[in-house]
Enzyme design. Structure first.
Site, PDB file in Angstrom:
ATOM      1  N   HIS A  54      -0.759  30.684  24.497  1.00  0.00           N
ATOM      2  CA  HIS A  54      -1.101  29.966  25.736  1.00  0.00           C
ATOM      3  C   HIS A  54      -2.291  29.016  25.538  1.00  0.00           C
ATOM      4  CE1 HIS A  54       1.672  32.325  28.234  1.00  0.00           C
ATOM      5  NE2 HIS A  54       1.321  33.351  27.490  1.00  0.00           N
ATOM      6  N   ASN A 127       4.311  34.741  34.019  1.00  0.00           N
ATOM      7  CA  ASN A 127       5.043  33.683  33.324  1.00  0.00           C
ATOM      8  C   ASN A 127       6.019  33.033  34.300  1.00  0.00           C
ATOM      9  OD1 ASN A 127       3.991  33.806  30.697  1.00  0.00           O
ATOM     10  ND2 ASN A 127       5.370  35.464  30.101  1.00  0.00           N
TER      11      ASN A 127
END
Ligand code: NDP
Length: 478
Positions: A54, A127
């Site tokens: 990420h 997510n």
């Protein structure tokens, strides 16, 4: 407007920021040019460790507003009454790529939200997919290695992906989502966010419910065709970052509706699916979506590093009324996110303005690198004490959770079909044209790996749905 005077980092005025101090007009630079040294030394230290996953992200501030009463399930103060507003910050990322990588690649997207509630920060670190590739964190570093780069070449590798996935069939559900249209969103405003994990709600009567969070986009799900994504990855690698920034600047504030699925505590024992298995959804027919509120992103960061790069989310940040579940992936993330931030930002990362709770913080933690608030001043720094220090409140104790069984290493699969039914259900609900694109996307990748791996994967896809496996076999010429 009068210009500010330039200073060193120690606040001393700078007389010249364009010419270094030299011995004579053509002579070497003098070591006493502390303005130059100060500038170069700080520059060398501008980067902090990039997140292992990420790393590439955009972020924005916003507001959460309660629209429906869910106090029968949770006493969380953020949901206390219809109309209540809570400030929040969101960070939206790709997973595998490095900090400068392209936004429009096929990847899962991080959907990390920090709600500054009046009983502490609640981080919903989700997510854009309702499931994940694995259900046990002991596999996580290995899985992420397959998404990164090969040891020798430093190249990404389709073989690494399929080699891992072919031996971990629990990944099939997420693989199906990844290679479907939703694997490349048109932009951050056009995707849903999911807690993916099961969490728990606790109400004022101290009853526990299992809960999943769904943030559904009000802009509608919109995806990007592969060819356009490939083109944009070259032309404008920051496409999604720019799109979100520009929308907010123009006042086109993206919104999501928050829904929850709620399962009474005892139903978990006999439900067809293990409700704590991160590779599974709870079908809507069994646990319908219950509306809770609306999230709006309405303010861009002033400074990317201070707000987006230094923002630090952790699933450990829950608040009274919202808590954990036995999901093995969640249990590990409770440790690993805060651990990553301590490494990346230091022990006092929660004092940084973007991470700081907007309610009082009182404890006995002191000192540590870069402690930049008052460090508790003269107040007592131990407990128990006789000096009126802060005290724990048993009223916030959670109901006990019944646990049974032997300590052992368990595979949480339920039955031989466990890893295949839900990916098959997803395939079957897709319209024909989307099924075709899914098969083409998977095949384009599978064509790059050995026949042995192709055969293993086709066998898995056939177990999910015969047409799914047959379609891929045909497309790759097996
Ligand atoms: P439902 O028919 O009740 O729900 C299907 C859900 O699937 C939709 O509500 C939508 O969720 C999502 N969906 C629709 N089209 C696509 C697509 N092309 N790609 C990805 N997701 C899509 O059935 P179930 O609840 O039984 O779920 C069936 C399958 O749908 C699951 O196996 C799972 O793969 C997938 N799914 C289920 C979700 C759930 O929480 N039950 C959530 C998301 C996907 P949404 O509105 O969230 O976009």
């Amino acid at each position: 407007m009068k210009k500010k005077k330039l200073t060193t980092s120690a606040g001393a005025p700078v007389s010249d920021n364009q010419n270094s101090l030299t011995a004579g007009e053509r002579g070497p630079t003098l070591l006493q040019d502390h303005v130059l040294l100060n500038k170069l030394a700080h520059f060398n230290r501008e980067r902090i460790p990039e997140r292992v996953v990420h790393a590439k992200a955009a972020g924005a501030h916003g507001t959460f507003t309660v629209t429906k009463d869910v106090t029968q399930y949770t006493k969380a103060s953020i949901f206390a009454k219809v109309g209540k507003k809570t400030p929040m910050f969101g960070r939206f990322s790709t997973v595998a790529g490095e900090k400068g990588s392209a936004d429009t690649v096929r990847d899962v997207r991080g959907f990390a939200l920090k709600f500054y509630t009046d009983q502490g920060n609640w981080d919903m670190v989700g997510n854009n997919t309702p499931v994940f590739f694995i259900r046990d964190a002991i596999k996580f570093p290995d899985f992420i290695h397959t998404q990164k780069r090969m040891a020798q070449t430093n190249l990404r590798s389709h073989t690494m992906w399929w080699d891992f996935w072919s031996q971990v069939p629990e990944a099939l559900h997420q693989v199906t989502i990844l290679f479907s249209d939703r694997g490349i969103p048109k932009g951050i405003p056009y995707m849903n966010g999911y807690s993916s994990h099961t969490y728990s709600f606790i109400n004022a009567r101290n009853e526990r419910f299992w809960v999943k969070f769904h943030f559904k986009t009000q802009q509608g799900i919109q995806c990007m065709p592969q060819a356009q994504a490939d083109e944009l990855a070259g032309q404008n690698p920051d496409y999604h970052t720019e799109q979100l920034f520009n929308m907010i600047e123009k006042g086109e504030y993206p919104k999501w509706t928050l829904y929850v699925q709620v399962m009474p505590e005892l139903e978990a024992e006999n439900y067809r699916w293990n409700p704590f298995d991160l590779t599974k959804v709870w079908p809507h027919a069994d646990y319908p979506l219950i509306e809770v509120g609306e999230m709006e992103l309405n303010k861009n960061p002033e400074n990317y590093f201070a707000e987006v790069e230094q923002s630090a989310f952790s699933p450990a940040n829950v608040v009274p009324g919202i808590s954990f579940s036995p999901c093995k992936m969640l249990q590990a993330r409770i440790f690993s996110y805060a651990d990553a931030h301590r490494y990346r930002l230091g022990a006092n990362y929660e004092h940084l303005p973007i991470n700081r709770p907007q309610c009082p913080v009182n404890n006995y933690q002191r000192d540590g690198a870069m402690r930049f608030d008052g460090n508790g001043g003269a107040s007592v720094n131990y407990e128990p004490n006789s000096f009126n220090g802060p005290e724990a409140d048993p009223a916030f104790a959670e109901p006990p959770l019944k646990i049974s069984g032997n300590a052992d290493r368990y595979d949480q699969k339920r039955g031989v079909d466990d890893d295949y039914v839900q990916p098959g259900n997803l395939f079957r609900l897709m319209p024909d044209d989307e099924k075709k694109r899914l098969i083409q996307n998977i095949s384009a990748s599978l064509k790059q790996v050995s026949k042995d791996l192709q055969e293993k994967m086709v066998a898995h896809f056939r177990k999910a749905d015969k047409d799914y496996g047959d379609g891929i076999a045909k497309e790759i010429g097996l």
